[in-house]
Design a protein around this motif. Structure first.
Motif, PDB file in Angstrom:
ATOM      1  N   VAL A   5       0.849  -1.190   0.000  1.00  0.00           N
ATOM      2  CA  VAL A   5       0.000   0.000   0.000  1.00  0.00           C
ATOM      3  C   VAL A   5       0.882   1.235   0.000  1.00  0.00           C
ATOM      4  O   VAL A   5       1.733   1.386   0.889  1.00  0.00           O
ATOM      5  CB  VAL A   5      -0.930   0.023   1.222  1.00  0.00           C
ATOM      6  CG1 VAL A   5      -1.754   1.307   1.230  1.00  0.00           C
ATOM      7  CG2 VAL A   5      -1.837  -1.196   1.225  1.00  0.00           C
ATOM      8  N   GLU A   6       0.642   2.112  -0.974  1.00  0.00           N
ATOM      9  CA  GLU A   6       1.423   3.340  -1.092  1.00  0.00           C
ATOM     10  C   GLU A   6       0.757   4.478  -0.326  1.00  0.00           C
ATOM     11  O   GLU A   6      -0.462   4.493  -0.147  1.00  0.00           O
ATOM     12  CB  GLU A   6       1.557   3.772  -2.565  1.00  0.00           C
ATOM     13  CG  GLU A   6       2.042   2.723  -3.512  1.00  0.00           C
ATOM     14  CD  GLU A   6       0.941   1.918  -4.157  1.00  0.00           C
ATOM     15  OE1 GLU A   6       1.182   1.330  -5.235  1.00  0.00           O
ATOM     16  OE2 GLU A   6      -0.175   1.862  -3.584  1.00  0.00           O
ATOM     17  N   LEU A  20       7.470   9.351  -0.765  1.00  0.00           N
ATOM     18  CA  LEU A  20       6.442   8.321  -0.842  1.00  0.00           C
ATOM     19  C   LEU A  20       6.853   7.147   0.034  1.00  0.00           C
ATOM     20  O   LEU A  20       8.039   6.850   0.174  1.00  0.00           O
ATOM     21  CB  LEU A  20       6.251   7.844  -2.279  1.00  0.00           C
ATOM     22  CG  LEU A  20       5.920   8.910  -3.335  1.00  0.00           C
ATOM     23  CD1 LEU A  20       5.710   8.243  -4.692  1.00  0.00           C
ATOM     24  CD2 LEU A  20       4.717   9.720  -2.932  1.00  0.00           C
ATOM     25  N   SER A  21       5.846   6.487   0.594  1.00  0.00           N
ATOM     26  CA  SER A  21       6.084   5.275   1.395  1.00  0.00           C
ATOM     27  C   SER A  21       5.240   4.145   0.835  1.00  0.00           C
ATOM     28  O   SER A  21       4.195   4.364   0.221  1.00  0.00           O
ATOM     29  CB  SER A  21       5.708   5.519   2.858  1.00  0.00           C
ATOM     30  OG  SER A  21       6.478   6.550   3.425  1.00  0.00           O
ATOM     31  N   CYS A  22       5.708   2.952   1.080  1.00  0.00           N
ATOM     32  CA  CYS A  22       4.988   1.756   0.660  1.00  0.00           C
ATOM     33  C   CYS A  22       5.175   0.707   1.744  1.00  0.00           C
ATOM     34  O   CYS A  22       6.304   0.302   2.035  1.00  0.00           O
ATOM     35  CB  CYS A  22       5.533   1.259  -0.671  1.00  0.00           C
ATOM     36  SG  CYS A  22       4.931  -0.367  -1.163  1.00  0.00           S
ATOM     37  N   THR A  23       4.077   0.273   2.330  1.00  0.00           N
ATOM     38  CA  THR A  23       4.135  -0.693   3.418  1.00  0.00           C
ATOM     39  C   THR A  23       3.620  -2.037   2.951  1.00  0.00           C
ATOM     40  O   THR A  23       2.570  -2.119   2.304  1.00  0.00           O
ATOM     41  CB  THR A  23       3.312  -0.209   4.618  1.00  0.00           C
ATOM     42  OG1 THR A  23       3.809   1.061   5.036  1.00  0.00           O
ATOM     43  CG2 THR A  23       3.430  -1.184   5.774  1.00  0.00           C
ATOM     44  N   ALA A  24       4.360  -3.078   3.270  1.00  0.00           N
ATOM     45  CA  ALA A  24       3.995  -4.431   2.866  1.00  0.00           C
ATOM     46  C   ALA A  24       3.327  -5.183   4.011  1.00  0.00           C
ATOM     47  O   ALA A  24       3.675  -5.004   5.184  1.00  0.00           O
ATOM     48  CB  ALA A  24       5.237  -5.187   2.407  1.00  0.00           C
ATOM     49  N   SER A  25       2.374  -6.039   3.656  1.00  0.00           N
ATOM     50  CA  SER A  25       1.710  -6.882   4.641  1.00  0.00           C
ATOM     51  C   SER A  25       1.406  -8.229   4.001  1.00  0.00           C
ATOM     52  O   SER A  25       1.689  -8.444   2.820  1.00  0.00           O
ATOM     53  CB  SER A  25       0.424  -6.228   5.137  1.00  0.00           C
ATOM     54  OG  SER A  25      -0.485  -6.054   4.061  1.00  0.00           O
ATOM     55  N   GLY A  26       0.854  -9.134   4.790  1.00  0.00           N
ATOM     56  CA  GLY A  26       0.514 -10.450   4.268  1.00  0.00           C
ATOM     57  C   GLY A  26       1.706 -11.380   4.123  1.00  0.00           C
ATOM     58  O   GLY A  26       1.641 -12.373   3.402  1.00  0.00           O
ATOM     59  N   LEU A  27       2.770 -11.067   4.844  1.00  0.00           N
ATOM     60  CA  LEU A  27       3.994 -11.861   4.728  1.00  0.00           C
ATOM     61  C   LEU A  27       3.958 -13.024   5.702  1.00  0.00           C
ATOM     62  O   LEU A  27       4.764 -13.116   6.632  1.00  0.00           O
ATOM     63  CB  LEU A  27       5.211 -10.976   4.980  1.00  0.00           C
ATOM     64  CG  LEU A  27       5.408  -9.887   3.942  1.00  0.00           C
ATOM     65  CD1 LEU A  27       6.348  -8.814   4.470  1.00  0.00           C
ATOM     66  CD2 LEU A  27       5.944 -10.500   2.664  1.00  0.00           C
ATOM     67  N   THR A  28       3.009 -13.944   5.457  1.00  0.00           N
ATOM     68  CA  THR A  28       2.809 -15.033   6.396  1.00  0.00           C
ATOM     69  C   THR A  28       3.973 -16.021   6.371  1.00  0.00           C
ATOM     70  O   THR A  28       4.448 -16.480   7.406  1.00  0.00           O
ATOM     71  CB  THR A  28       1.510 -15.785   6.055  1.00  0.00           C
ATOM     72  OG1 THR A  28       0.444 -14.861   6.011  1.00  0.00           O
ATOM     73  CG2 THR A  28       1.221 -16.860   7.094  1.00  0.00           C
ATOM     74  N   PHE A  29       4.460 -16.357   5.176  1.00  0.00           N
ATOM     75  CA  PHE A  29       5.497 -17.378   5.056  1.00  0.00           C
ATOM     76  C   PHE A  29       6.806 -16.827   4.522  1.00  0.00           C
ATOM     77  O   PHE A  29       7.769 -17.557   4.357  1.00  0.00           O
ATOM     78  CB  PHE A  29       5.016 -18.508   4.149  1.00  0.00           C
ATOM     79  CG  PHE A  29       3.785 -19.201   4.653  1.00  0.00           C
ATOM     80  CD1 PHE A  29       2.563 -18.992   4.040  1.00  0.00           C
ATOM     81  CD2 PHE A  29       3.842 -20.046   5.753  1.00  0.00           C
ATOM     82  CE1 PHE A  29       1.417 -19.610   4.502  1.00  0.00           C
ATOM     83  CE2 PHE A  29       2.701 -20.676   6.220  1.00  0.00           C
ATOM     84  CZ  PHE A  29       1.494 -20.457   5.595  1.00  0.00           C
ATOM     85  N   ASP A  30       6.825 -15.540   4.200  1.00  0.00           N
ATOM     86  CA  ASP A  30       8.029 -14.923   3.663  1.00  0.00           C
ATOM     87  C   ASP A  30       8.466 -13.783   4.554  1.00  0.00           C
ATOM     88  O   ASP A  30       7.700 -13.287   5.372  1.00  0.00           O
ATOM     89  CB  ASP A  30       7.767 -14.355   2.260  1.00  0.00           C
ATOM     90  CG  ASP A  30       7.422 -15.428   1.260  1.00  0.00           C
ATOM     91  OD1 ASP A  30       6.545 -15.194   0.419  1.00  0.00           O
ATOM     92  OD2 ASP A  30       8.039 -16.502   1.336  1.00  0.00           O
TER      93      ASP A  30
END
Length: 129
Positions: A5-6, A20-30
């Motif tokens: 998400v930016e 600008l920022s970008c946040t990652a999620s959903g990293l269950t196995f990585d």
């Protein structure tokens, strides 16, 4: 499957700066540091353009010629966040900016023409003259 998400896109005057920022999620196995990250942009009536990419470790970066010396990509793996520092902005930088993520090193290997697998919804940057 990673989601990104930016944020940070706004209207700014030419010569100004923006991050600008970008946040990652959903990293269950990585882990976030398994992913090469980067930014694309698309201006109205123009094709999407790869702007910059950063390797999973953060040690390698590449930029499109038009932003070299003005934009800086960085990442904070502990915060799962990617950044794009934009300085000396020009009206031609006006575009929707998209964050993208791709597991592994293919993106670094193939460069800015590579199409990554995971995309955000975009954040609008408008530079007025």
């Amino acid at each position: 499957q990673v989601q990104v998400v930016e944020s940070g896109g706004v209207l700014v005057q030419a010569g100004g700066s923006l991050r600008l920022s970008c946040t990652a999620s959903g990293l269950t196995f990585d882990d976030f540091d398994d992913y090469t990250m980067g930014w694309f942009r698309q201006a109205p009536g123009k094709e999407r353009e790869g702007v910059t990419v950063i390797s999973a470790s953060g040690r390698k970066t590449y930029y499109v010629d038009s932003v070299k010396g003005r934009f800086t990509i960085s990442r904070d793996n502990a915060k799962h966040t990617l950044y794009l520092e934009m300085n000396s902005l020009k009206p031609e930088d006006t575009a929707m900016y998209y964050c993208a993520a791709d597991r592994g090193n293919d993106w670094i290997y193939y460069g800015l023409s590579y199409i990554p697998r995971n995309w955000g919804q975009g954040t609008q940057v408008t530079v007025t003259s």
